[in-house]
Design an enzyme around this catalytic site. Sequence first.
Site, mmCIF file in Angstrom:
data_model
loop_
_atom_site.group_PDB
_atom_site.id
_atom_site.type_symbol
_atom_site.label_atom_id
_atom_site.label_comp_id
_atom_site.label_asym_id
_atom_site.label_seq_id
_atom_site.Cartn_x
_atom_site.Cartn_y
_atom_site.Cartn_z
ATOM 1 N N GLY A 20 0.829 -1.207 0.000
ATOM 2 C CA GLY A 20 0.000 0.000 0.000
ATOM 3 C C GLY A 20 0.858 1.249 0.000
ATOM 4 N N GLY A 124 6.362 -2.607 3.292
ATOM 5 C CA GLY A 124 5.980 -3.062 4.622
ATOM 6 C C GLY A 124 6.351 -4.520 4.826
ATOM 7 C CB THR A 147 3.650 0.098 7.035
ATOM 8 O OG1 THR A 147 2.295 -0.064 7.456
ATOM 9 C CG2 THR A 147 4.551 -0.211 8.195
ATOM 10 C CG ASP A 149 -0.869 -0.776 8.651
ATOM 11 O OD1 ASP A 149 -1.687 0.157 8.550
ATOM 12 O OD2 ASP A 149 -0.831 -1.732 7.850
ATOM 13 N NE ARG A 184 -26.458 12.942 15.397
ATOM 14 C CZ ARG A 184 -26.614 13.568 14.246
ATOM 15 N NH1 ARG A 184 -25.574 14.129 13.649
ATOM 16 N NH2 ARG A 184 -27.785 13.634 13.689
ATOM 17 N N GLY A 192 -4.813 0.162 10.112
ATOM 18 C CA GLY A 192 -3.785 -0.395 10.989
ATOM 19 C C GLY A 192 -3.624 -1.899 10.893
ATOM 20 N NE ARG A 288 -26.121 10.300 12.015
ATOM 21 C CZ ARG A 288 -27.290 10.105 12.619
ATOM 22 N NH1 ARG A 288 -27.442 9.070 13.436
ATOM 23 N NH2 ARG A 288 -28.299 10.930 12.417
ATOM 24 N NE ARG A 297 -2.659 3.250 1.536
ATOM 25 C CZ ARG A 297 -3.216 2.140 1.046
ATOM 26 N NH1 ARG A 297 -3.577 1.181 1.875
ATOM 27 N NH2 ARG A 297 -3.379 1.977 -0.224
HETATM 28 O O1 F6P Z 1 -1.193 -1.660 5.264
HETATM 29 C C1 F6P Z 1 -1.710 -0.402 4.984
HETATM 30 C C2 F6P Z 1 -3.203 -0.437 4.883
HETATM 31 O O2 F6P Z 1 -3.672 0.869 4.664
HETATM 32 C C3 F6P Z 1 -3.921 -1.077 6.072
HETATM 33 O O3 F6P Z 1 -4.001 -0.226 7.174
HETATM 34 C C4 F6P Z 1 -5.255 -1.434 5.461
HETATM 35 O O4 F6P Z 1 -5.860 -2.511 6.128
HETATM 36 C C5 F6P Z 1 -4.870 -1.815 4.057
HETATM 37 O O5 F6P Z 1 -3.617 -1.228 3.782
HETATM 38 C C6 F6P Z 1 -5.880 -1.383 3.019
HETATM 39 O O6 F6P Z 1 -5.495 -1.916 1.791
HETATM 40 P P1 F6P Z 1 -6.142 -1.458 0.415
HETATM 41 O O7 F6P Z 1 -5.572 -0.123 0.091
HETATM 42 O O8 F6P Z 1 -5.714 -2.499 -0.540
HETATM 43 O O9 F6P Z 1 -7.618 -1.384 0.618
#
Ligand code: F6P
Length: 388
Positions: A20, A124, A147, A149, A184, A192, A288, A297
């Site tokens: 990612g 990552g 990453t 995460d 709310r 993560g 909500r 990201r």
């Molecule tokens: O590893 C980074 C991450 O953004 C995670 O936090 C998330 O679970 C995953 O990638 C989402 O992946 P995608 O962009 O393929 O939906």
Amino acid sequence: MADTLSRSPPRRIGLLTGGGDCPGLNAVIRAFTRTARGRHGVTVVGIEDGFEGLLEGRMRELDYGEVAGLIGEGGTILGTTNKGDPWHFPVTAPDGSVSIHDVSARMLARIRENALDALVVVGGDGSMHIAQRFVALGVPVVGVPKTIDNDLSATDTTFGFDTAVSIVSEAIDRLTTTASSHHRVMVIEVMGRYAGWIALAGGVAGGADTILIPEVPFAWESVFRHVRQRALRGRRFSIVCVAEGAKLPEGGEVLRGIDRRRTDAKQLGGVGAVIAQRIEAGTGLETRVTVLGHLQRGGTPTAYDRLLATRFGVAAAESACRGDSGVMVALRGTEIVTVPIADAIATLRTVPPNHPWVQAARAVGTRFGDEPVPADEGGARGDGAPAS
Ligand code: F6P
């Protein structure tokens, strides 16, 4: 360990970003290219779309001009994919069916055809696993940890995490004003994967009332109780920050899908909606849910991430240009060091339940849904709440 010994210095290095995307990737590409080319006269070959581009031979030489101005740009100019594992490579047939193949031998051939003396893999844990397998096949590889995460071992942190946490913190600030105006409960689901770092750090920084992470099992009644008690004290709103990997008391993570093309097919997502529904039913308060998703990201990296990414890029260039292999650059305290890639992937770095950030959160009154519930308030109803 033969893997981590220095070899003769390379003249042509392939650089790829895998998995990612993450804020700071372009800052690494800039720093790596400038250091490897400018200081060592090494040719840097940018490989497009991670290991997929390596297989297809999609690559181009990077020069000073191409990496100029990249320090604050989100994403990666090289492109990336999380479906390019050479040992688990998906091939889609015309009828849409997917079959998985081992294409590692073809990738090795591409590395030779393109005269790449070494690879630098910015990625990552998935990318580092692949990197390590190439090292075992004799390809010199240096890793750069990336990453949002923050779940890679052997480094104190990764770039991208600080940016993601800042976005979560700002989102909570914004949700708090609307939550308090409308009385709310606001549930915010953050990324993560199997680690709760983003929820923990973002939740603490945003002043969340409850933080739910995979590493701390929660009980429904404990979560409801805190929301109710706040309402009784006149705080008729609550912010609940949930990691996408948080496990429901009745068992398991919530998945939004399965994608066989990925090495880890599980796609987490949806736990926030389940929790919001249960809180509304359990407390009677209007609730909500906000799923922050890929906002965490995208976009420009924070100054911290730009600095860390630049230091990683420079260190990776120094390491690769002197002929290292099987190592990953890492942050230890204030120093950038190299560590065996094997150490980085040995275990997933999750939140220790007694981590200082958890302790600080508890000290200021943040709950984790594991707090005891008195028997007369439902703690003995067999709902999984810890005994008081
Ligand atoms: O590893 C980074 C991450 O953004 C995670 O936090 C998330 O679970 C995953 O990638 C989402 O992946 P995608 O962009 O393929 O939906």
